[in-house]
Design an enzyme around this catalytic site. Structure first.
Site, PDB file in Angstrom:
ATOM      1  N   CYS A 144      37.864  73.486  64.235  1.00 44.86           N
ATOM      2  CA  CYS A 144      38.698  72.368  63.829  1.00 44.86           C
ATOM      3  C   CYS A 144      38.005  71.057  64.130  1.00 44.86           C
ATOM      4  O   CYS A 144      36.964  71.017  64.774  1.00 44.86           O
ATOM      5  CB  CYS A 144      40.014  72.390  64.596  1.00 44.86           C
ATOM      6  SG  CYS A 144      40.900  73.934  64.442  1.00 44.86           S
ATOM      7  N   GLY A 163      37.198  71.719  58.622  1.00 46.16           N
ATOM      8  CA  GLY A 163      38.393  72.501  58.322  1.00 46.16           C
ATOM      9  C   GLY A 163      39.080  71.978  57.088  1.00 46.16           C
ATOM     10  O   GLY A 163      39.368  70.783  57.006  1.00 46.16           O
ATOM     11  N   ASN A 174      40.875  71.641  69.452  1.00 44.80           N
ATOM     12  CA  ASN A 174      39.774  72.371  68.813  1.00 44.80           C
ATOM     13  C   ASN A 174      39.227  73.343  69.852  1.00 44.80           C
ATOM     14  O   ASN A 174      38.847  72.930  70.936  1.00 44.80           O
ATOM     15  CB  ASN A 174      38.694  71.362  68.393  1.00 44.80           C
ATOM     16  CG  ASN A 174      37.391  72.027  67.963  1.00 44.80           C
ATOM     17  OD1 ASN A 174      36.324  71.466  68.146  1.00 44.80           O
ATOM     18  ND2 ASN A 174      37.458  73.202  67.401  1.00 44.80           N
ATOM     19  N   GLY A 175      39.219  74.618  69.519  1.00 50.10           N
ATOM     20  CA  GLY A 175      38.658  75.588  70.449  1.00 50.10           C
ATOM     21  C   GLY A 175      39.475  76.854  70.523  1.00 50.10           C
ATOM     22  O   GLY A 175      40.238  77.175  69.607  1.00 50.10           O
ATOM     23  N   CYS A 226      28.106  74.181  72.104  1.00 49.49           N
ATOM     24  CA  CYS A 226      27.911  75.251  71.112  1.00 49.49           C
ATOM     25  C   CYS A 226      26.645  75.019  70.281  1.00 49.49           C
ATOM     26  O   CYS A 226      26.525  73.995  69.606  1.00 49.49           O
ATOM     27  CB  CYS A 226      29.149  75.245  70.216  1.00 49.49           C
ATOM     28  SG  CYS A 226      28.980  76.205  68.720  1.00 49.49           S
ATOM     29  N   TYR A 264      24.919  74.618  62.194  1.00 44.55           N
ATOM     30  CA  TYR A 264      25.698  74.675  60.958  1.00 44.55           C
ATOM     31  C   TYR A 264      26.872  73.694  60.857  1.00 44.55           C
ATOM     32  O   TYR A 264      27.027  73.024  59.851  1.00 44.55           O
ATOM     33  CB  TYR A 264      26.234  76.108  60.768  1.00 44.55           C
ATOM     34  CG  TYR A 264      27.224  76.222  59.648  1.00 44.55           C
ATOM     35  CD1 TYR A 264      26.805  76.089  58.326  1.00 44.55           C
ATOM     36  CD2 TYR A 264      28.577  76.404  59.898  1.00 44.55           C
ATOM     37  CE1 TYR A 264      27.719  76.153  57.287  1.00 44.55           C
ATOM     38  CE2 TYR A 264      29.494  76.474  58.862  1.00 44.55           C
ATOM     39  CZ  TYR A 264      29.059  76.344  57.568  1.00 44.55           C
ATOM     40  OH  TYR A 264      29.953  76.396  56.531  1.00 44.55           O
ATOM     41  N   ASP A 281      17.405  79.039  55.268  1.00 46.37           N
ATOM     42  CA  ASP A 281      18.863  78.992  55.448  1.00 46.37           C
ATOM     43  C   ASP A 281      19.136  78.754  56.928  1.00 46.37           C
ATOM     44  O   ASP A 281      18.303  79.075  57.781  1.00 46.37           O
ATOM     45  CB  ASP A 281      19.516  80.296  54.969  1.00 46.37           C
ATOM     46  CG  ASP A 281      20.986  80.085  54.605  1.00 46.37           C
ATOM     47  OD1 ASP A 281      21.518  78.985  54.874  1.00 46.37           O
ATOM     48  OD2 ASP A 281      21.610  81.015  54.066  1.00 46.37           O
ATOM     49  N   ASP A 282      20.327  78.180  57.222  1.00 53.76           N
ATOM     50  CA  ASP A 282      20.588  77.846  58.629  1.00 53.76           C
ATOM     51  C   ASP A 282      20.936  79.062  59.462  1.00 53.76           C
ATOM     52  O   ASP A 282      20.590  79.146  60.629  1.00 53.76           O
ATOM     53  CB  ASP A 282      21.688  76.785  58.726  1.00 53.76           C
ATOM     54  CG  ASP A 282      22.965  77.212  58.048  1.00 53.76           C
ATOM     55  OD1 ASP A 282      23.755  77.945  58.659  1.00 53.76           O
ATOM     56  OD2 ASP A 282      23.172  76.822  56.879  1.00 53.76           O
ATOM     57  N   CYS A 295      31.968  85.242  68.543  1.00 53.37           N
ATOM     58  CA  CYS A 295      32.262  84.033  69.309  1.00 53.37           C
ATOM     59  C   CYS A 295      33.705  84.083  69.789  1.00 53.37           C
ATOM     60  O   CYS A 295      34.610  84.327  69.000  1.00 53.37           O
ATOM     61  CB  CYS A 295      32.062  82.795  68.437  1.00 53.37           C
ATOM     62  SG  CYS A 295      32.567  81.290  69.283  1.00 53.37           S
ATOM     63  N   CYS A 338      25.475  76.781  74.824  1.00 49.81           N
ATOM     64  CA  CYS A 338      26.038  78.130  74.736  1.00 49.81           C
ATOM     65  C   CYS A 338      25.181  78.924  73.751  1.00 49.81           C
ATOM     66  O   CYS A 338      24.900  78.470  72.645  1.00 49.81           O
ATOM     67  CB  CYS A 338      27.477  78.075  74.250  1.00 49.81           C
ATOM     68  SG  CYS A 338      28.134  79.730  73.915  1.00 49.81           S
ATOM     69  N   CYS A 379      26.606  83.928  71.012  1.00 45.45           N
ATOM     70  CA  CYS A 379      26.604  84.727  69.783  1.00 45.45           C
ATOM     71  C   CYS A 379      25.197  85.228  69.445  1.00 45.45           C
ATOM     72  O   CYS A 379      25.041  86.136  68.645  1.00 45.45           O
ATOM     73  CB  CYS A 379      27.209  83.952  68.618  1.00 45.45           C
ATOM     74  SG  CYS A 379      26.458  82.348  68.359  1.00 45.45           S
TER      75      CYS A 379
HETATM   76  P1  AMP Z   1      27.090  84.878  55.251  1.00 46.57           P
HETATM   77  O1  AMP Z   1      25.819  85.379  55.884  1.00 46.57           O
HETATM   78  O2  AMP Z   1      27.270  85.227  53.844  1.00 46.57           O
HETATM   79  O3  AMP Z   1      28.270  85.300  56.065  1.00 46.57           O
HETATM   80  O4  AMP Z   1      27.073  83.303  55.274  1.00 46.57           O
HETATM   81  C1  AMP Z   1      26.227  82.596  56.106  1.00 46.57           C
HETATM   82  C2  AMP Z   1      26.329  81.154  55.763  1.00 46.57           C
HETATM   83  O5  AMP Z   1      27.634  80.660  56.063  1.00 46.57           O
HETATM   84  C3  AMP Z   1      25.358  80.350  56.618  1.00 46.57           C
HETATM   85  O6  AMP Z   1      24.198  80.090  55.902  1.00 46.57           O
HETATM   86  C4  AMP Z   1      26.093  79.084  56.923  1.00 46.57           C
HETATM   87  O7  AMP Z   1      25.796  78.113  55.954  1.00 46.57           O
HETATM   88  C5  AMP Z   1      27.543  79.460  56.815  1.00 46.57           C
HETATM   89  N1  AMP Z   1      28.157  79.738  58.136  1.00 46.57           N
HETATM   90  C6  AMP Z   1      27.570  80.113  59.267  1.00 46.57           C
HETATM   91  N2  AMP Z   1      28.487  80.284  60.265  1.00 46.57           N
HETATM   92  C7  AMP Z   1      29.680  79.995  59.728  1.00 46.57           C
HETATM   93  C8  AMP Z   1      31.017  79.970  60.220  1.00 46.57           C
HETATM   94  N3  AMP Z   1      31.299  80.309  61.462  1.00 46.57           N
HETATM   95  N4  AMP Z   1      32.006  79.591  59.376  1.00 46.57           N
HETATM   96  C9  AMP Z   1      31.741  79.291  58.115  1.00 46.57           C
HETATM   97  N5  AMP Z   1      30.502  79.319  57.568  1.00 46.57           N
HETATM   98  C10 AMP Z   1      29.473  79.656  58.360  1.00 46.57           C
HETATM   99 FE1  SF4 Z   2      28.941  78.381  69.467  1.00 58.15          FE
HETATM  100 FE2  SF4 Z   2      27.969  80.858  69.339  1.00 58.15          FE
HETATM  101 FE3  SF4 Z   2      28.747  79.831  71.675  1.00 58.15          FE
HETATM  102 FE4  SF4 Z   2      30.550  80.423  69.799  1.00 58.15          FE
HETATM  103  S1  SF4 Z   2      29.254  81.873  70.914  1.00 58.15           S
HETATM  104  S2  SF4 Z   2      30.491  78.563  71.068  1.00 58.15           S
HETATM  105  S3  SF4 Z   2      29.429  79.913  67.916  1.00 58.15           S
HETATM  106  S4  SF4 Z   2      27.049  79.123  70.392  1.00 58.15           S
END
Ligand code: AMP
Ligand code: SF4
Length: 476
Positions: free
Chosen positions: A11, A37, A111-112, A245, A251, A354-355, A391, A450, A453
Site C-alpha cells: 500500500c 495500489g 502499509n505492511g 525492504c 520493483y 527484467d527487475d 514475504c 531485508c 524473500c
Molecule cells: P511474474 O514473474 O510473471 O510473476 O511477474 C514478475 C514481474 O512482476 C516482475 O518483473 C515485476 O515487474 C513484477 N513484480 C514483482 N514483484 C511483484 C509484486 N510483489 N507485486 C506485483 N508485481 C510484482
Molecule cells: Fe521486501 Fe522481500 Fe523482505 Fe518482503 S521479504 S519485506 S518483499 S525484501
C-alpha cells in the site's frame, strides 16, 4: 511447504497537517503513490470536531471527486492507496479506518503486515473487541482502547505488542502521527511544505509534485507527532534495526523516489552495471522491460557498451498484470500490456533485463513476444536474485507454490521461459549496488536491508503467518 495466499497487501500512505489545501494535496500525493495500489483509495480529514472518511474501490481519480475536495476546509488529512491480492478486497478493508469514541477520534492508514495479528485479535476479541475488517490494520486501534493513561503512553504500549512490518499514519485529537516498525521494513518519509506545514509519505516522489522539501525518513521504531506546526520525536522501541525492504528498490518504488537516502533510479542503474559485471553476454542490443527495469537496463548497457534500445513498448492504460486473479487472465494481461517492436528487435541478439521473476509468467511471455518479433537470441538477465521465499511483511510474493524459483533452478527456469540463457544478480551484488549508491565507492559492508524473500532470513518471528495456515514451523 505451505501457502499464505491472500495474506499480503502493498500500500501507500500519505498525511498532511496544517495546510489550507490539505485535501487537494492529499489527492496529489495519493495520485503519485498510485503505483503502490490500484484497487482502492481513501482519505480521512477533520470536519469540525470529528473525523470524516471518504473511501472506495478504484483509482484515486475515481474515488476522490472534485466535489469532495471542495466540500471541506480541513487543514489535515491522511490518505491511503490499497493493493490487495485476489479475494482480499472487501469494502470493509479499505482504508483509512476511522473511529469515533466518546473521548477521542482516530483515523488510521497502514502499509505492511502485522505478523502476530491473529494472536492479538483472539486476545482482543476475548476482551470484547469487535473487528469490522478482516485485514490486520485496525488492531492498533483496539489495542489503544484497552490501554489507560496519556495517549502517548497508550500508543507506546500498544505498538510494543505489535510484531511485524508497518508504516502508520494516524490522525488523532492530539496531532498527526507517523510511525515505523522497529525493523524499518516499510518506508515512511517526512517532508516540509512551509514553516509549519508537514507531510508524511511512503515515497519521496510525492515531494516534487506538491512542492515539499524532503526533511528525513521516519526512523525504525520512531513515533513522529506533528502538532501546532512542530515535529516531536519519540521511540516506542529501544532495540531497532535497519531492514528496509529490498523489493522497494527492485520493483515497487518509483525511480524518482529516494528511500533511506538512496535514489531508486541510481540504485537500479548500478545494479544493472553489477549485473553486467557478473554475467554479461555477447549481444546486439539491450532491452529493458518497461517501466521498472529500464534503469537497470541503462546501467547494463553503459557497463557493456551494448546499445540500449526501446524493443518493448508498454500500453500505459492497462493495469498491472499481477492483479488478475487467475493465471489465464494474467497471461492475457501481459500481451495487452507490452508489444515488441519488430523493426528494432528483428534479427537481433537481445539482452533482456527484467527487475525480478516471481511466477515466471511475465518473463516467459516477453521472451516469446521478442522471438515472435524476429529476435535471433534472447538472453535474460534479472536485476535481483531469485525469489525463493514468501514475504510476510506486506508484499504480494506470495506462496511457495507460486514462486517459480522455489521449484526450478536457474537452468530449469531458463528452459521454462525459453531463454537462450538466464542469469540473476547475486544478493551481494544487489546490496552492494544500494550501499554504493547511498555511501559512494567506500561503502561500509553493513546489513541494512531485508533479504528474506531471497535467502529466507526473516527478521521477525513468523508465528502468526505460519499458524494461520496450520503449518508446523519446522516446515520452514
Ligand atoms: P511474474 O514473474 O510473471 O510473476 O511477474 C514478475 C514481474 O512482476 C516482475 O518483473 C515485476 O515487474 C513484477 N513484480 C514483482 N514483484 C511483484 C509484486 N510483489 N507485486 C506485483 N508485481 C510484482
Ligand atoms: Fe521486501 Fe522481500 Fe523482505 Fe518482503 S521479504 S519485506 S518483499 S525484501
Amino acid at each position: 511447504m505451505f501457502d499464505i495466499k491472500g495474506l499480503n497487501e502493498e500500500c501507500g500512505v500519505f498525511a498532511i497537517t496544517n495546510n489550507k489545501d490539505a485535501l487537494t494535496l492529499t489527492y496529489y500525493g495519493l495520485h503519485c503513490l498510485q503505483h503502490r495500489g490500484q484497487e482502492a483509495a481513501g482519505i480521512a480529514f477533520r470536519n469540525e470536531d470529528y473525523i470524516e472518511v471518504f473511501k472506495g474501490k478504484g483509482l484515486v481519480a475515481e474515488v476522490l471527486t472534485d466535489s469532495l475536495m471542495a466540500s471541506t476546509s480541513s487543514r489535515e488529512a491522511i490518505g491511503h492507496v490499497r493493493y490487495a491480492t485476489a479475494g482480499g478486497l472487501g469494502l470493509a478493508n479499505v482504508q483509512p479506518f476511522s473511529f469515533r469514541f466518546y473521548d477521542e477520534s482516530i483515523a488510521l492508514a497502514h502499509n505492511g503486515h502485522i505478523g502476530n495479528a491473529k494472536l492479538l485479535k483472539r486476545k482482543l476479541e476475548a476482551k470484547g473487541s469487535v473487528f469490522s475488517a478482516t485485514s490486520d490494520s485496525e488492531i492498533l486501534i483496539h489495542l489503544l482502547r484497552h490501554e489507560h493513561g496519556a495517549f502517548q503512553d497508550r500508543l507506546i504500549n500498544s505498538l510494543n505488542q505489535l510484531d511485524g512490518a508497518f508504516a502508520y499514519v494516524m490522525l488523532h485529537d492530539s496531532g498527526l502521527y507517523g510511525i515505523r516498525d522497529r525493523y524499518g521494513l516499510r518506508p515512511l518519509s517526512i517532508g516540509q511544505l512551509s514553516d509549519d506545514s508537514y507531510v508524511l509519505t511512503s515515497e519521496t516522489c510525492v515531494f516534487s509534485v506538491i512542492g515539499a522539501k524532503y526533511l528525513r525518513d521516519v526512523e525504525p521504531g520512531e513515533i513522529v507527532r506533528i502538532h501546532d506546526g512542530k515535529i516531536e520525536s519519540s521511540f516506542y522501541a529501544r532495540e531497532t534495526s535497519q531492514n528496509l525492504c529490498l523489493m522497494e528498490y527492485v520493483y515497487f518504488s518509483r525511480p524518482d523516489s529516494s528511500l533511506d537516502g538512496t535514489n531508486v533510479h541510481f540504485a537500479r542503474k548500478l545494479s544493472g552495471r553489477i549485473l553486467a559485471q557478473e554475467s554479461s553476454v555477447d549481444a546486439d542490443i539491450v532491452v529493458g522491460v518497461p517501466d521498472s527495469s529500464i534503469s537497470a537496463a541503462i546501467g547494463y548497457a553503459e557497463a557493456t557498451g551494448v546499445p540500449y534500445e526501446m524493443g518493448l513498448i508498454k500500453n500505459k492504460y492497462v493495469g498491472r498484470t499481477f492483479i488478475q486473479p487467475t493465471q489465464e487472465l494474467r497471461e492475457k494481461g501481459v500481451r495487452m500490456k507490452l508489444s515488441a517492436v519488430n523493426e528494432i528487435v528483428g534479427g537481433k541478439r537481445i539482452v533482456l533485463i527484467d527487475d525480478s521473476i516471481v511466477r515466471g509468467t511475465t518473463c516467459k511471455r516477453i521472451v516469446q513476444l521478442l522471438k515472435e518479433a524476429g529476435a535471433s537470441e534472447v538472453h535474460v538477465r534479472i536485476a535481483s536474485p531469485a525469489i525463493k521465499y514468501p514475504c510476510y511483511y506486506g508484499v504480494d510474493i506470495s506462496t511457495y507454490e507460486e514462486l517459480i524459483s522455489n521449484r526450478l533452478d536457474v537452468a530449469e527456469l531458463g528452459e521454462y521461459i525459453n531463454a537462450d540463457s538466464l542469469q540473476f544478480l547475486s544478493l551481494d551484488g544487489l546490496q552492494n549496488a544500494l550501499l554504493a549508491t547511498k555511501y559512494g565507492a567506500d561503502y561500509p559492508k553493513e546489513k541494512r536491508y531485508c533479504t528474506a524473500c531471497f535467502n529466507g532470513e526473516y527478521v521477525t518471528s513468523l508465528y502468526d503467518s505460519v499458524e494461520k495456515f496450520n503449518v508446523d514451523k519446522k516446515d520452514l
